[in-house]
Enzyme design. Structure first.
Site, PDB file in Angstrom:
ATOM      1  N   LYS A 207      19.179  30.082  78.210  1.00  0.00           N
ATOM      2  CA  LYS A 207      20.527  29.885  77.120  1.00  0.00           C
ATOM      3  C   LYS A 207      21.198  28.511  77.969  1.00  0.00           C
ATOM      4  CE  LYS A 207      24.817  31.201  77.132  1.00  0.00           C
ATOM      5  NZ  LYS A 207      25.445  29.688  76.932  1.00  0.00           N
ATOM      6  N   GLU A 281      23.951  32.101  91.239  1.00  0.00           N
ATOM      7  CA  GLU A 281      24.287  30.823  91.697  1.00  0.00           C
ATOM      8  C   GLU A 281      25.722  30.739  91.272  1.00  0.00           C
ATOM      9  OE1 GLU A 281      22.956  29.386  94.392  1.00  0.00           O
ATOM     10  OE2 GLU A 281      21.245  29.181  93.114  1.00  0.00           O
TER      11      GLU A 281
END
Lengths: 503, 287
Positions: A207, A281
């Site tokens: 996405k 991250e």
């Protein structure tokens, strides 16, 4: 001879060490816009599932705007639960079927094809990236797109060499990977996610961020053109809810997320108690440590690149300057002079240094941090450049007179805003650098090699840039300590995120 | 001559000292015949917090030790264990090990320490890298310890299991707070005495005794614990609780399911690198 005389009469010589870099009064830049005639943007983009472009089950679409002009450029489908389910099923089918029966070298060759096709269409991708996200064309052209292609090229080669990557272990693919990427480097983050996942034999449901989905859908076209088997790459567009559907889907084996620490924590929490693997991250608050013995002009260039690269929309941005006391006045003066030369404006103009803030929402966030800074007692300095009337633009900004405990020092602003603090000893610099919940990146400027290693060893961050900043390469592992994330992307170490290790 | 045995008080091990739990609480530990062996400390949230603080304080010094030095110290632990083997064997016998089993457990524990002692100056070479970036930079990645690690030691392998999880964590330069086997905590305290006489700086290994059920919450929610590690199969609720609490500070949760600590799979360098962060350094190359 006459030229020499004229130069002498100029009040400031741009290259002399103690003068202002007063380029504007010497020459002006003519507009140098990159043409976007050759790129085609459809009126609407569908979801990419099982190798086909399909309409969203609920028939809802959302608009995407160019942040430099606030003009709508296209619209994207909103994927809801049923769509995500369809994408996951298609990824599962591909994982259990054709994709896993391919020879590893063939898997690799598909990735090589993708890398090459990205290079062939590089200019188109660069223009689209700048139009959709607001980043300067110079960066999308020279950094985002070439690095994305390089990433595919690098991981393509790993596909049939994985047995050499983990001594004493046998790596196996994990399965279906749900990947959610941010809006600051849309295509590059897609490459960071998809390339290693596919190289290791997984299939993906990705996405893109809702404000920057364009290059992901263009990438889907490219996946199709490259002949990648249906279902190996699925791209679903939407906002946070779509992401949540991916994270919480029962048949997802692994979640890879790049984005804010706040959302990262929510994802980690929603995976609690499951055996799904994840890598995160997240945010950062990188410190730039400048010692008195540093080459100051180089350091100033490094600082400029550390904080103003990509409008400061960089998780590893060097957003906290720590200067040794003896040179603080010199560094700040030179920094202000250099900031005056930065051109803020049209992302498609090749002279532009700082483009548009990615969205209205982020524009508001940055401005609210500037207000917080003022409330906390900071002095605000902004360059005096002109900025376009339309669109979301913020001048390069320094916040001085700040304290370690200030929110503007502790929290990620994700914009072109740099705080300035001082230190006396190396230990104090290290302590201050480490004194946030983050640990993604840090910079050190000194002429002394031994000091680089000592300070670098003390920094609790996944990347240390010494006498440079914001450099990226597919072979170089990237990722955070502490609240900046879990796991690494890039390089050999990045493979670990996409394999199960069996003996 | 008649001699009344002097019974040993088993306390906890924090910062190189042997304090009692600050809570003043205890729980009874029995041998395999259901006879009372000792009163163990029933540690509290405050004990966890004290131990974490001590572990954090010891972290900088321990991670800065040379790899060679850490290897020597791990080897020293093995030496001290060898010299105390009779006490370990006797303790293990009381909780149901046969003489042969007890001896084998101590042997394997000593060997495991030596195995990881040998890894301290090698894992960087095997798992670090020099990265051939395309620009004019020298770029390398090293492994750097994650920080303070909370460890739930294996419940049913009170010595070998304990050594097998602690050794790789400290071999890599981390410090740790260990919750010993709840039912068999005493070998862990004898192990603490070995650590105490082995040049391991105080605070590098801290050993608490008590109830997982009570302390899981406090270990996992402490924001200064960088990672949690366990190898037992925990209840679904406890597993979820640890994961959820971990998310508040992006804590790493390392699950290493091991059933047989004698098996060759129960030791490998991945136990070390599971609690390591990869740090990548760039520097320009030029004149």
């Amino acid at each position: 001879m006459s030229n020499t005389t004229e130069t002498k009469e100029t009040p400031y010589k741009p290259t002399s060490p103690n003068s202002k870099l007063d380029f504007a009064s010497i020459w002006e830049y003519a507009p140098a816009p990159e043409s976007n005639d050759h790129v085609e943007i459809a009126e609407r983009y569908e979801l990419f599932i099982d190798g086909k472009f399909v309409k969203p089950s609920k028939g809802r679409y959302f608009k995407s705007t160019n942040p430099a002009t606030k003009e709508e450029i296209t619209e994207f489908a909103e994927a809801t639960q049923a769509d995500v389910d369809k994408a996951v099923k298609s990824a599962r089918k591909a994982f259990n079927g054709e994709w896993s029966t391919l020879a590893p070298k063939t898997r690799g060759k598909y990735l090589y094809r993708i890398a090459r096709m990205l290079q062939e269409r590089a200019r188109e991708f660069a223009v689209l990236e700048s139009m959709d996200g607001g980043k300067p064309i110079r960066e999308s052209r020279d950094v985002d797109v070439p690095l994305a292609a390089a990433h595919f090229f690098y991981y393509a080669g790993w596909a049939d060499k994985l047995d050499y990557a983990f001594p004493g272990k046998k790596p196996e693919p994990i399965g279906v990977c749900g990947q959610i990427i941010p809006w600051n480097f849309p295509l590059l983050m897609l490459a960071w996610k998809i390339a290693p996942a596919l190289a290791c034999g997984n299939t993906v449901v990705l996405k893109p961020a809702e404000t920057t989905s364009l290059t992901a859908l263009k990438f889907a076209e490219l996946v199709k053109d490259a002949g990648v088997p249906a279902g190996v790459v699925n791209i679903v567009t939407g906002a946070g809810q779509t992401g949540a559907e991916i994270v919480n889907h029962k048949d997802i084996d692994k979640v890879a997320f790049t984005g804010s620490t706040g959302v990262g924590k929510l994802i980690q929490k929603s995976l609690a108690g499951t055996d799904k693997k994840f890598t995160l991250e997240l945010g950062g608050k990188g410190a730039l440590i400048v010692f008195e013995d540093a080459p100051i002009d180089q350091a100033v260039e490094g600082i400029i690149n550390a904080i103003f690269f990509n409008q400061g929309h960089v998780c590893c941005a060097g957003s906290r300057l720590l200067v040794q006391e003896g040179v603080v006045d010199l560094v700040v003066q030179k920094l202000k002079d250099r900031m005056e030369t930065l051109i803020v404006g049209d992302p498609l103009d090749k002279n532009t240094d700082i483009g548009a803030i990615n969205s209205g929402q982020q524009f508001d966030t940055i401005n609210s941090f500037l207000e917080i800074g003022v409330e906390e007692g900071a002095d605000v300095y902004q360059s005096k450049c002109s900025i376009p009337e339309n669109g979301y633009f913020i001048r390069p900004t320094l916040l001085t007179n700040v304290a370690q405990s200030n929110r503007v020092v502790q929290e990620e602003i994700f914009g072109p805003v740099l705080t300035v603090q001082t230190f006396r000893t190396a230990d104090e610099a290290i302590d201050k650098a480490n004194n946030t919940p983050y640990g993604l990146a840090g910079g050190v400027w000194t002429d002394k090699g031994s000091k680089i290693f000592k300070v670098g060893a003390g920094l609790r961050s996944g990347v240390v840039w010494a006498n440079t900043y914001n450099k990226f390469d597919p072979t170089s592992p990237f990722g955070g300590y502490k609240e900046s994330g879990v796991g690494r992307e890039g390089g050999l170490h990045g493979l670990a995120a996409y394999v199960n290790l069996k003996k | 001559m008649e001699h009344l045995e002097v019974l040993k008080t088993y306390k906890i091990y924090v910062g190189g000292n042997f304090p009692r739990t600050e809570s003043g609480r205890y729980y009874k530990v029995y041998d395999s015949e259901k006879e009372l062996l000792a009163n163990a400390c029933l540690c509290s949230r405050k004990d966890v917090r004290n131990a974490v603080k001590t572990a954090r304080g010891a972290f900088g010094g321990w991670k800065s030790r040379s790899a060679y030095n850490r290897g020597q110290i791990l080897y020293r632990i093995a030496e001290m264990m060898e010299s105390r083997r009779a006490e370990f064997e006797s303790q293990l016998s009381k909780i149901g090990f046969t003489a042969t089993e007890a001896s084998a457990d101590v042997n394997a524990s000593i060997d495991r320490l030596i195995y990881y002692a040998g890894w301290t100056d090698k894992y960087q070479q095997v798992f670090g890298s020099v990265n051939p970036v395309a620009s004019a930079h020298f770029n390398f990645s090293i492994l750097d310890p994650t920080g303070v690690v909370g460890i739930f030691a294996p419940e049913n392998s009170p010595l070998l299991g304990l050594v097998s999880v602690v050794a790789p964590v400290i071999a890599g330069g981390n410090t740790c707070v260990v919750l010993a086997s709840e039912m068999y905590p005493l070998p862990s305290i004898i192990f603490a005495e070995v650590l105490n006489s082995s040049d391991v700086p105080g605070g590098v290994v801290n050993i608490l005794t008590g109830k997982k059920e009570e302390l899981a919450e406090h270990f996992s929610s402490h924001v200064d614990v960088n990672a949690m590690m366990y190898s037992d199969k925990l209840s679904a609720e406890m597993k979820k609780l640890i994961d959820e609490n971990a998310s508040t500070s992006v804590k790493r949760v390392i699950k290493k399911p091991v059933e047989d600590w004698y098996h060759e799979k129960a030791q490998d360098p991945y136990f070390i690198i599971d609690v390591q962060e990869t740090k990548t350094t760039w520097h320009p190359v030029g004149f």
